[in-house]
Design a protein around this motif. Structure first.
Motif, PDB file in Angstrom:
ATOM      1  N   ARG A   1       4.775  19.249  -0.406  1.00  0.00           N
ATOM      2  CA  ARG A   1       4.665  17.928  -1.041  1.00  0.00           C
ATOM      3  C   ARG A   1       3.250  17.663  -1.528  1.00  0.00           C
ATOM      4  O   ARG A   1       3.044  17.056  -2.560  1.00  0.00           O
ATOM      5  CB  ARG A   1       5.096  16.836  -0.074  1.00  0.00           C
ATOM      6  N   ASP A   2       2.267  18.111  -0.761  1.00  0.00           N
ATOM      7  CA  ASP A   2       0.864  17.929  -1.141  1.00  0.00           C
ATOM      8  C   ASP A   2       0.550  18.711  -2.403  1.00  0.00           C
ATOM      9  O   ASP A   2      -0.163  18.230  -3.287  1.00  0.00           O
ATOM     10  CB  ASP A   2      -0.044  18.340   0.001  1.00  0.00           C
TER      11      ASP A   2
ATOM     12  N   THR B   1       8.357  23.598  10.252  1.00  0.00           N
ATOM     13  CA  THR B   1       9.070  23.097   9.082  1.00  0.00           C
ATOM     14  C   THR B   1       8.406  21.828   8.561  1.00  0.00           C
ATOM     15  O   THR B   1       8.253  21.646   7.348  1.00  0.00           O
ATOM     16  CB  THR B   1      10.545  22.827   9.426  1.00  0.00           C
ATOM     17  N   ALA B   2       7.993  20.947   9.462  1.00  0.00           N
ATOM     18  CA  ALA B   2       7.328  19.709   9.060  1.00  0.00           C
ATOM     19  C   ALA B   2       6.010  19.991   8.353  1.00  0.00           C
ATOM     20  O   ALA B   2       5.706  19.394   7.321  1.00  0.00           O
ATOM     21  CB  ALA B   2       7.094  18.818  10.273  1.00  0.00           C
ATOM     22  N   VAL B   3       5.226  20.916   8.873  1.00  0.00           N
ATOM     23  CA  VAL B   3       3.948  21.263   8.251  1.00  0.00           C
ATOM     24  C   VAL B   3       4.179  21.898   6.880  1.00  0.00           C
ATOM     25  O   VAL B   3       3.496  21.562   5.905  1.00  0.00           O
ATOM     26  CB  VAL B   3       3.133  22.200   9.167  1.00  0.00           C
TER      27      VAL B   3
ATOM     28  N   THR C   1       1.588  13.192   6.686  1.00  0.00           N
ATOM     29  CA  THR C   1       1.534  14.362   7.561  1.00  0.00           C
ATOM     30  C   THR C   1       1.514  13.933   9.025  1.00  0.00           C
ATOM     31  O   THR C   1       2.231  14.495   9.854  1.00  0.00           O
ATOM     32  CB  THR C   1       0.297  15.216   7.242  1.00  0.00           C
ATOM     33  N   PHE C   2       0.716  12.928   9.350  1.00  0.00           N
ATOM     34  CA  PHE C   2       0.635  12.422  10.724  1.00  0.00           C
ATOM     35  C   PHE C   2       1.995  11.918  11.194  1.00  0.00           C
ATOM     36  O   PHE C   2       2.444  12.234  12.302  1.00  0.00           O
ATOM     37  CB  PHE C   2      -0.419  11.316  10.796  1.00  0.00           C
ATOM     38  N   LEU C   3       2.663  11.156  10.350  1.00  0.00           N
ATOM     39  CA  LEU C   3       3.965  10.604  10.711  1.00  0.00           C
ATOM     40  C   LEU C   3       5.005  11.705  10.898  1.00  0.00           C
ATOM     41  O   LEU C   3       5.757  11.709  11.875  1.00  0.00           O
ATOM     42  CB  LEU C   3       4.431   9.618   9.638  1.00  0.00           C
ATOM     43  N   ILE C   4       5.045  12.661   9.998  1.00  0.00           N
ATOM     44  CA  ILE C   4       6.034  13.731  10.084  1.00  0.00           C
ATOM     45  C   ILE C   4       5.789  14.609  11.312  1.00  0.00           C
ATOM     46  O   ILE C   4       6.733  15.034  11.975  1.00  0.00           O
ATOM     47  CB  ILE C   4       6.066  14.548   8.779  1.00  0.00           C
TER      48      ILE C   4
ATOM     49  N   ARG D   1       0.844  -1.192   0.000  1.00  0.00           N
ATOM     50  CA  ARG D   1       0.000   0.000   0.000  1.00  0.00           C
ATOM     51  C   ARG D   1       0.872   1.233   0.000  1.00  0.00           C
ATOM     52  O   ARG D   1       1.996   1.223   0.489  1.00  0.00           O
ATOM     53  CB  ARG D   1      -0.906   0.011   1.224  1.00  0.00           C
ATOM     54  N   VAL D   2       0.324   2.308  -0.494  1.00  0.00           N
ATOM     55  CA  VAL D   2       1.015   3.585  -0.538  1.00  0.00           C
ATOM     56  C   VAL D   2       0.396   4.484   0.522  1.00  0.00           C
ATOM     57  O   VAL D   2      -0.825   4.556   0.654  1.00  0.00           O
ATOM     58  CB  VAL D   2       0.870   4.233  -1.935  1.00  0.00           C
ATOM     59  N   ALA D   3       1.226   5.151   1.287  1.00  0.00           N
ATOM     60  CA  ALA D   3       0.722   6.047   2.330  1.00  0.00           C
ATOM     61  C   ALA D   3       0.053   7.265   1.701  1.00  0.00           C
ATOM     62  O   ALA D   3       0.547   7.827   0.731  1.00  0.00           O
ATOM     63  CB  ALA D   3       1.856   6.496   3.232  1.00  0.00           C
ATOM     64  N   SER D   4      -1.073   7.654   2.262  1.00  0.00           N
ATOM     65  CA  SER D   4      -1.785   8.838   1.778  1.00  0.00           C
ATOM     66  C   SER D   4      -1.106  10.098   2.301  1.00  0.00           C
ATOM     67  O   SER D   4      -0.223  10.050   3.166  1.00  0.00           O
ATOM     68  CB  SER D   4      -3.238   8.795   2.248  1.00  0.00           C
ATOM     69  N   ASN D   5      -1.512  11.237   1.785  1.00  0.00           N
ATOM     70  CA  ASN D   5      -0.969  12.513   2.250  1.00  0.00           C
ATOM     71  C   ASN D   5      -1.214  12.701   3.746  1.00  0.00           C
ATOM     72  O   ASN D   5      -0.347  13.186   4.472  1.00  0.00           O
ATOM     73  CB  ASN D   5      -1.594  13.673   1.489  1.00  0.00           C
TER      74      ASN D   5
END
Length: 96
Positions: free
Chosen positions: A91-92, A83-85, A38-41, A30-34
């Motif tokens: 990327r989105d 920075t993460a956001v 975002t949750f992981l970062i 599976r491919v991770a969604s946006n």
């Protein structure tokens, strides 16, 4: 992550539907969604309001002001999270 995977099923993402997906080594790929990225970062950026361990270490080693680390820690984690956001938003935009 399970709730975000359920959201992808509801959206109709083919990688998350039970009857689809590539099977490699006994698992579905599976491919991770946006939203998952975002949750992981955001978790990795580790927003920490009060660094309790650092205050305890500073007090243990005889610091004059063990709580003096609070303001720099809040600033550092705020910059890290910001920075993460920003990275996730850029990327989105590039995916669309």
């Amino acid at each position: 992550m399970e709730e975000l995977a359920q959201l992808e099923k509801e959206r109709g993402n083919p990688a998350y539907l039970p009857e689809s997906g590539d099977i490699k080594s006994g698992r579905m790929e599976r491919v991770a969604s946006n939203e998952m990225c975002t949750f992981l970062i955001l978790n990795i950026s580790s927003l920490q309001l009060i660094p309790v361990n650092m205050i305890a270490y500073r007090q243990q080693y005889g610091s004059v002001n063990p709580a003096g680390i609070i303001a720099p820690a809040i600033v550092a984690t705020f910059i890290s999270t910001l920075t993460a956001v920003a990275y996730c938003k850029v990327r989105d935009l590039n995916r669309k």
